[in-house]
Design a protein around this motif. Structure first.
Motif, short mmCIF file in Angstrom:
data_model
loop_
_atom_site.label_atom_id
_atom_site.label_comp_id
_atom_site.label_asym_id
_atom_site.label_seq_id
_atom_site.Cartn_x
_atom_site.Cartn_y
_atom_site.Cartn_z
N PHE A 94 0.80 -1.37 -0.11
CA PHE A 94 -0.01 0.03 -0.04
C PHE A 94 0.91 1.31 -0.09
CE2 PHE A 94 -4.43 -1.21 1.50
CZ PHE A 94 -4.30 -2.56 0.87
N ILE A 95 2.01 1.32 0.55
CA ILE A 95 2.65 2.79 0.92
C ILE A 95 2.97 3.50 -0.48
CG2 ILE A 95 5.15 1.27 0.65
CD1 ILE A 95 5.82 3.44 2.62
N GLY A 96 2.54 4.63 -0.42
CA GLY A 96 2.78 5.51 -1.46
C GLY A 96 1.56 5.42 -2.72
N VAL A 99 -5.40 5.59 -2.34
CA VAL A 99 -6.37 4.92 -1.92
C VAL A 99 -7.38 4.65 -3.03
CG1 VAL A 99 -7.76 6.40 -0.87
CG2 VAL A 99 -7.85 4.17 0.05
N SER A 100 -7.70 5.71 -3.99
CA SER A 100 -8.64 5.70 -5.05
C SER A 100 -7.91 4.46 -6.18
CB SER A 100 -8.96 7.01 -5.72
OG SER A 100 -7.31 7.36 -6.29
N VAL A 101 -6.91 4.24 -6.11
CA VAL A 101 -6.21 3.23 -7.03
C VAL A 101 -6.49 2.01 -6.51
CG1 VAL A 101 -4.34 2.45 -8.11
CG2 VAL A 101 -4.57 4.88 -7.92
N ILE A 102 -6.19 1.67 -5.06
CA ILE A 102 -6.75 0.53 -4.55
C ILE A 102 -7.85 0.25 -4.70
CG2 ILE A 102 -6.62 -0.92 -2.12
CD1 ILE A 102 -4.00 1.06 -1.75
N PHE A 168 -2.98 9.47 -0.47
CA PHE A 168 -2.27 8.35 -0.28
C PHE A 168 -1.79 7.70 1.07
CE2 PHE A 168 -0.57 11.74 -3.60
CZ PHE A 168 -0.22 10.88 -4.56
N CYS A 169 -1.62 6.33 0.49
CA CYS A 169 -1.67 5.25 1.56
C CYS A 169 -0.13 5.26 2.28
CB CYS A 169 -1.96 3.94 1.60
SG CYS A 169 -3.59 3.65 0.86
#
Length: 522
Positions: A94-96, A99-102, A168-169
Motif C-alpha cells: 500500500f505505501i505510496g 487509496v482511489s487506485v486500490i 496516499f496510503c
C-alpha cells in the motif's frame, strides 16, 4: 521463528473444537437472522492473505513491488505472527499508492478471485441470513466492494489503513490495528452493542472469542478441500473483470509468473513477429504451432467466391482479444481486413493485416466498411460487441454490420490462457498482444458457422437489430455462452470509471453509472 513454531505446535495438538462444523448448520428459514462471519478460511476456502495482497501490489503498484512482496513472504511466514504478517504485507503493498487506485483494483480485479474461492456450504448458510456482517483482518478497502456488491453484506468490519493528505496510503494501520482475536470480539460488541447475533461462522481459534458472543456458532474445518460455489449460484453474475494475472497468485504461482517472464517476453516477440515476416498464412500457422501457439478450426472456412460473388465476405465474430482478426486470418488461410476502434497506434502500425479505424459516426463507418467489402472486394472482420469480454458472456451486438452485406458468416471465437490476460480496460492496450503471447501455450478455437440465409438478412426485409440479435444468439449457443444487453460503455464504467475514452460531463457519467447498476441488478 519461535512464534511461528509455537503456532504450528498448537495447530498440531488435537484440541477439541467447541463448535459444530458448518456442514451441520441448517440454512433454511434464516431470513430474519443476523450472521457474523470471518472471510479468509471461512467464506473463502483459503486462509491465506498473500494472493490478494500480491494482486494489489502488482495491479495498483508495479512488478517490482510485487517481486519485493514475493521475496519477503518466506521470512514473513516463518518469523511473524499472522497479525504482524498482515501489517508487513499491507505496508509493502500500500505505501505510496493512492487509496482511489486500490479501490479501483478492489472493484475490477479482486472479485473474480474471491468468487472462485468461495466455500460452498459456508456461502449457502451466510447468504440465507437476512442481515450479514463480515469481520476480517484484511484491509476493508480491499474487500468491501466484493462483499457488499456480490454477497449483499450490510456491514464490513475490517482493518483500517492510514491515509495521508492527498489520498496516499502510508502503509500503516489505524487503531486498533489488525482485527484478530480479541480485537474482533471487541469490534462486534462495539458495533452491535446490546444486540446479540443469531449466528456466527469462523475457522480458527482467534475467531472463537466473537463466535462465543452469538446464539449459534459453527466452525469451518478443512476448508481448502471444500467444493467451490458454482457460477450459476453467484448472487450477481461475474461478467466484467480486469487485471493481467489470469491465475490465483499463490506463492508458488507468483514465483512461476516471475521466473517465466524472462522467457515469455522474448518468446512473445518472436511469436508476434512471425505474421510480419512471413506472408503465406499457411506457413504462419505452422510456425506458430511450433512456437506453442495453438489454433483450432472447426467447420469449413468459406472462400470469397463461395459466399459473395459480388464482393468480400463479412465475418462477424465474438470478441475475446485484440488478436481475433489475426487468428481468423490464419483460420481462413488468407489475409483479411479488420475494423478497429480505440486501439493504440502501436497496435495499428504493427498489425499484420489491414486495419480500418472507426469513428463512431454511423454514416462514415458504414461508408468505410462498404468500400472494403464491395469496392475493394476484400473480406472484412467485425466484432460487433465493440470490446472484449473474458467470461462466458456475449455483449450486445451493434447492428451496423447487418446493413452492409448479405454474405454474413458468423464465427464463434474463444481464447484460452494460463498465466496472463491479453486484454485490459485500465492498462496500456499496446501491451495486450504481448501479454497474450507470453502465455506458455496461448490457444484460439474458432467455429465457422453456416452463412446467414438470404431470407434472414436485411435484404429480405428484416431489421438490422433482429439480424444482429440472431447472430449473437447463434454464436452464444455454439460457445455455450449467455447473451447480455451490456455494452462497451458499461464495461468501462465498471472497470475504469469512465466511458471508454469518450469525453463526458460528470452529470452524464453519474447517469450512466445508475443505468449500469440497474442492468447488472437485472
Amino acid at each position: 521463528m519461535v512464534v511461528k513454531l509455537w503456532e504450528f505446535l498448537k495447530n498440531v495438538r488435537q484440541t477439541p473444537v467447541p463448535f459444530e462444523p458448518v456442514e451441520s448448520c441448517d440454512f433454511l428459514d434464516r431470513s430474519d437472522d443476523l450472521v457474523v462471519s470471518d472471510l479468509e478460511g471461512t467464506l473463502l476456502r483459503s486462509a491465506s492473505y498473500f494472493p490478494y495482497f500480491l494482486l494489489v501490489a502488482f495491479e495498483a503498484g508495479s512488478v517490482l513491488r510485487a517481486a519485493i512482496l514475493l521475496f519477503a513472504y518466506p521470512a514473513i511466514w516463518l518469523l511473524a505472527s499472522q497479525a504482524t504478517a498482515i501489517q508487513i504485507m499491507t505496508f509493502i503493498s500500500f505505501i505510496g499508492i493512492k487509496v482511489s487506485v486500490i479501490e479501483r483494483v478492489a472493484v475490477a480485479v479482486l472479485p473474480k478471485f474471491y468468487l472462485e474461492d468461495m466455500h460452498l456450504h459456508a456461502f449457502r448458510v451466510f447468504t440465507a441470513c437476512g442481515t450479514k456482517y463480515v469481520i476480517t483482518a484484511s484491509p476493508r478497502v480491499m474487500v468491501e466492494h466484493f462483499l457488499k456488491h456480490y454477497l449483499g453484506v450490510d456491514v464490513v468490519l475490517g482493518t483500517e489503513v492510514h491515509v495521508a493528505r492527498g489520498g496516499f496510503c502510508t502503509g500503516f494501520l489505524q487503531s486498533p490495528g489488525v482485527l484478530e482475536g480479541g480485537n474482533k470480539a471487541f469490534a462486534v460488541r462495539k458495533y452491535l452493542r446490546d444486540r446479540l447475533p443469531d449466528l456466527a461462522l469462523g475457522c480458527k481459534s482467534t475467531d472463537f472469542p466473537y463466535m462465543a458472543l452469538c446464539k449459534e456458532a459453527f466452525v469451518v474445518l478443512n476448508s481448502s478441500n471444500a467444493p467451490t460455489v458454482p457460477r450459476d449460484e453467484y448472487p450477481k453474475p461475474l461478467i466484467f473483470h480486469d487485471g493481467r494475472i489470469a491465475c490465483r497468485p499463490t506463492p508458488a504461482k507468483a514465483l512461476t509468473l516471475l521466473l517465466w517472464s524472462p522467457v515469455g517476453i522474448p518468446l512473445a516477440f518472436l511469436r508476434g513477429s512471425v505474421p510480419l515476416l512471413i506472408n503465406d498464412t499457411r506457413i504462419v500457422v505452422l510456425v506458430c504451432a511450433l512456437l506453442g501457439v495453438r489454433i483450432r478450426v472447426n467447420g469449413t472456412p468459406p472462400t470469397s467466391s463461395s459466399t459473395n460473388k459480388g464482393g468480400g465476405t463479412l465475418f462477424v465474430c465474438s470478441h475475446r482479444t485484440l488478436l481475433d482478426p489475426v487468428f481468423l486470418s490464419g483460420g481462413v488461410q488468407r489475409r483479411v481486413s479488420a475494423v478497429t476502434y480505440s486501439i493504440s497506434r502501436v497496435s495499428e502500425v504493427l498489425a499484420p493485416i489491414k486495419t480500418v479505424r472507426l469513428t463512431r459516426c454511423r454514416s462514415q463507418d458504414a461508408r468505410r466498411m462498404h468500400n472494403i467489402l464491395l469496392d475493394e472486394c476484400k473480406d472484412l472482420v467485425v466484432c460487433p460487441e465493440g470490446t472484449t469480454c473474458r467470461e462466458p458472456y456475449l455483449l450486445r451486438f451493434s447492428s451496423l454490420f447487418a446493413e452492409l452485406s448479405d454474405a454474413i458468416v458468423p464465427v464463434a471465437m474463444d481464447a484460452r490462457v494460463q498465466l496472463f490476460y491479453g486484454t485490459t480496460a485500465r492498462g496500456w492496450k499496446a501491451l495486450d498482444p504481448l501479454y497474450f503471447l507470453m502465455n506458455p501455450r496461448p490457444e484460439y478455437e474458432m467455429w465457422f458457422l453456416d452463412q446467414l440465409p438470404w431470407e434472414m438478412t436485411c435484404a429480405a426485409g428484416n431489421s438490422a437489430h433482429d439480424v444482429a440479435n440472431l447472430i449473437q444468439r447463434r454464436i452464444a449457443d455454439k460457445l455455450g455462452f449467455q447473451c447480455t444487453n451490456l455494452t462497451r460503455k458499461d464495461k468501462y464504467l465498471m472497470l475504469a470509471g469512465n466511458e471508454g475514452g469518450v469525453a463526458n460531463k460528470q452529470k452524464s457519467l453519474r447517469r450512466s453509472m445508475k443505468r449500469l447498476r440497474s442492468k447488472m441488478g437485472s
